[in-house]
Design an enzyme around this catalytic site. Structure first.
Site, PDB file in Angstrom:
ATOM      1  N   TYR A  39      -2.678   4.162  -8.623  1.00 42.45           N
ATOM      2  CA  TYR A  39      -2.506   4.874  -9.896  1.00 42.45           C
ATOM      3  C   TYR A  39      -2.607   6.393  -9.699  1.00 42.45           C
ATOM      4  CZ  TYR A  39      -3.080   0.438 -12.392  1.00 42.45           C
ATOM      5  OH  TYR A  39      -2.915  -0.847 -12.865  1.00 42.45           O
ATOM      6  N   CYS A  90       2.628  -9.476   2.034  1.00 45.90           N
ATOM      7  CA  CYS A  90       1.219  -9.221   2.349  1.00 45.90           C
ATOM      8  C   CYS A  90       0.309 -10.049   1.434  1.00 45.90           C
ATOM      9  CB  CYS A  90       0.919  -7.730   2.305  1.00 45.90           C
ATOM     10  SG  CYS A  90      -0.499  -7.320   3.346  1.00 45.90           S
ATOM     11  N   HIS A 122       4.636  -5.594   5.979  1.00 46.28           N
ATOM     12  CA  HIS A 122       5.341  -4.893   4.899  1.00 46.28           C
ATOM     13  C   HIS A 122       6.753  -4.511   5.352  1.00 46.28           C
ATOM     14  CE1 HIS A 122       1.925  -4.062   2.118  1.00 46.28           C
ATOM     15  NE2 HIS A 122       1.225  -4.231   3.223  1.00 46.28           N
ATOM     16  N   GLU A 150       9.201  -3.693   3.624  1.00 40.92           N
ATOM     17  CA  GLU A 150       9.796  -2.647   2.771  1.00 40.92           C
ATOM     18  C   GLU A 150       9.715  -1.256   3.394  1.00 40.92           C
ATOM     19  OE1 GLU A 150       7.004  -4.274   2.216  1.00 40.92           O
ATOM     20  OE2 GLU A 150       5.492  -3.096   1.163  1.00 40.92           O
TER      21      GLU A 150
END
Ligand code: GLN
Length: 539
Positions: free
Chosen positions: A56, A384, A510, A512
């Site tokens: 965040y 993950c 991961h 990505e």
């Protein structure tokens, strides 16, 4: 060896103007003119790296091959340039101070008083030139995080001033990214905030050479002249950066505006006529005019903030283009699923990704989603934590291992199918201590993953503390649910597949992080292909 040239990118007026995208776009244009380019980012906060930050705060934490936990802008650099970055490409104030203080403790400063100037600025300058060690690059682009005028940016601005002085004017230039706000009541674009931020930069002894102006409306000729005159830049160095539909269009817009030309002229480097940007143009063309449309559900707990899953969203775009498809991403809050899983929402999806994450919140919702897509043959991709949840779902619902869980979520679980690695148990420091960076994985010969990657030996990036607990290997896996890849040295499980399902793959790593425009990730490409097939079936 020729002199390496330096481009510094600063930001004025407000944050979030997209310095990272402008830096990456310029780098792309220079790369397309056959210059070797590196980009680095200096962030003015005190965390040693963003690894300990909640998504965040600054969005996703991007992981490099060498295991550095870095700012998400490094992801843009890799996706645009298709060149790996490293620890050296992202430096924070925390890291700078940490090394200066370490040196002070070692007595390196020989009894001198250690101060911001010169010790901190020297360390910053040293790090700004680190990538240049082997003389591999023609041009190094350095993005300075934060906004000019911030107290915490001052040491960086002073370092840039000194470095320009040392390098000489023809070897360095400053691009100032600024905002030209539009006042709808007056129906006017306003230049004053830009004038002020250029002046603030000037007070620190830095002259902006190029202005990149973020705007929602076209800048008129008059306005461009005014900006040039009052901000003391050449007329052709006033570059408009108008809002566009996709970040991948930005390099093309910057080329139209002549950003690469202005930069090369100023650095006394020749223009080269190449067609190396043609594949990029073709990519944008397909992205804007896709033949198909599909809907992918992204199940996660940080879905309110798009930047939390930046690399996944971009990897889906790359894989979409590869399949001539626009990928609409439907964000699904995993916590909300715990109350109710709306079948109608899931039945409209063509595929589901269960996202990475940390901590207990929302995990039961992820498990529910996985149960639904497993039973309903909806393509599933677990990344993950998403893979760990797929293992837990199978353990509980198919193998009847009661309350199976990860010890991250439930330390007392009777069936810890996901558990902390031995070497993680003794650790007390949280920063930089996960299993990080590139690790080898050996895929099973007859697995779907082997078929997708078209090779058995792969290497992918990791960022996690927990692993599949190999003590459950016999109990959990069977003819339908299989281990498809393991780390060859440790035998840790890296890939699982459900072979009864049209597309059900969970990966501990991961993928990505490695997807780029010119090299879309094979797993994402295959997943989107399966989603397209699923969409066809529904028709
Ligand atoms: N929390 C899990 C772990 O540490 C998964 C981490 C992730 O999804 N990146 O193992």
């Amino acid at each position: 060896m020729s002199q390496t040239k330096y481009v510094f990118v600063t930001g004025g007026v407000t944050s979030s103007l997209g310095k990272g995208i402008i830096a990456a776009s310029l780098a792309k244009l220079l790369q397309a003119q056959e210059y070797s380019v590196a980009i680095q980012k200096f962030d003015p906060y005190l965390n040693v790296d963003p690894g300990t930050l909640n998504p965040y705060e600054h969005g996703e934490c991007y992981v490099t091959e060498d295991g550095a936990e870095t700012d998400l802008d490094l992801g843009h650099y890799e996706r645009f340039l298709n060149v790996p970055t490293s620890q050296a490409n992202n430096v924070t104030t925390g890291r700078v101070y940490q090394s200066v203080i370490d040196k002070e403790r070692q007595g390196v400063f020989l009894g001198k008083t250690v101060q911001v100037i010169p010790h901190i600025t020297d360390e910053i300058k040293h790090r700004m030139q680190l990538l240049d060690k082997n003389g591999d690059y023609d041009i190094i682009i350095t993005e300075i995080g934060g906004t000019v005028g911030d107290i915490e940016s001052l040491p960086y601005i002073e370092s840039v001033r000194q470095l320009i002085y040392e390098l000489g004017d023809e070897n360095a230039l400053v691009i100032h990214l600024t905002l030209i706000p539009y006042l709808s009541a007056a129906g006017e674009l306003k230049t004053k905030p830009t004038q002020h931020s250029v002046k603030t930069l000037m007070e620190s002894g830095i002259k902006a050479n190029v202005l990149v102006c973020r705007t929602e409306h076209e800048l008129t000729e008059d306005l461009r002249n005014k900006l040039a005159l009052f901000c003391n830049v050449k007329r052709e160095a006033v570059i408009q950066s108008i809002d566009v539909d996709t970040i991948y269009e930005v390099p093309l817009k910057m080329q139209e505006e002549g950003l690469d030309k202005v930069v090369l002229d100023r650095l006394c480097l020749p223009q080269r006529n190449t067609h190396l940007l043609d594949p990029w143009k073709a990519f944008v063309q397909t992205l804007k005019n896709p033949a198909h449309q599909i809907r992918i559900g992204l199940v996660g707990k940080y879905v309110e903030l798009q930047d939390s899953y930046k690399s996944i969203l971009e990897a889906l775009i790359h894989a979409g283009v590869q399949n001539q498809a626009r990928v609409e991403v439907v964000s699904i809050h995993s916590e909300h699923l715990e109350e109710a899983l709306e079948q109608a929402v899931f039945d409209r999806l063509d595929g589901v990704i269960v996202a990475p994450g940390f901590g207990q919140r929302g995990t039961e919702g992820k498990i529910k989603a996985i149960e639904y897509v497993r039973k309903n043959n909806i393509p599933f991709f677990g990344i993950c934590l998403g893979m760990q949840m797929a293992v837990i779902e199978y353990a509980r619902n198919v193998k009847n291992l009661s309350n199976a869980n990860s010890t991250e979520m439930d330390e007392q679980t009777p069936n810890p199918v996901i558990d902390l690695m031995e070497d993680q148990k003794e650790l007390s420091n949280m920063g930089g201590t996960m299993r990080l960076g590139a690790w080898a994985c050996q895929l099973e010969k007859d697995s779907k993953s082997n078929h997708i990657y078209n090779t058995q030996s792969i290497s992918e990036r990791h960022r996690h503390r927990y692993e599949f607990n190999n003590q459950y290997k016999e109990q959990l896996f069977d003819d339908d649910f299989k281990i498809a890849g393991v780390n060859p040295d440790t035998q840790l499980v890296e890939v699982v597949e459900n072979t009864k399902h049209p597309w059900f793959i969970g990966v501990q790593f991961h993928p990505e992080y490695k997807s780029t425009v010119s090299n879309p990730h094979p797993l994402f490409v295959s997943f989107i292909k399966a989603a397209l097939a699923h969409a066809q079936l529904k028709k």
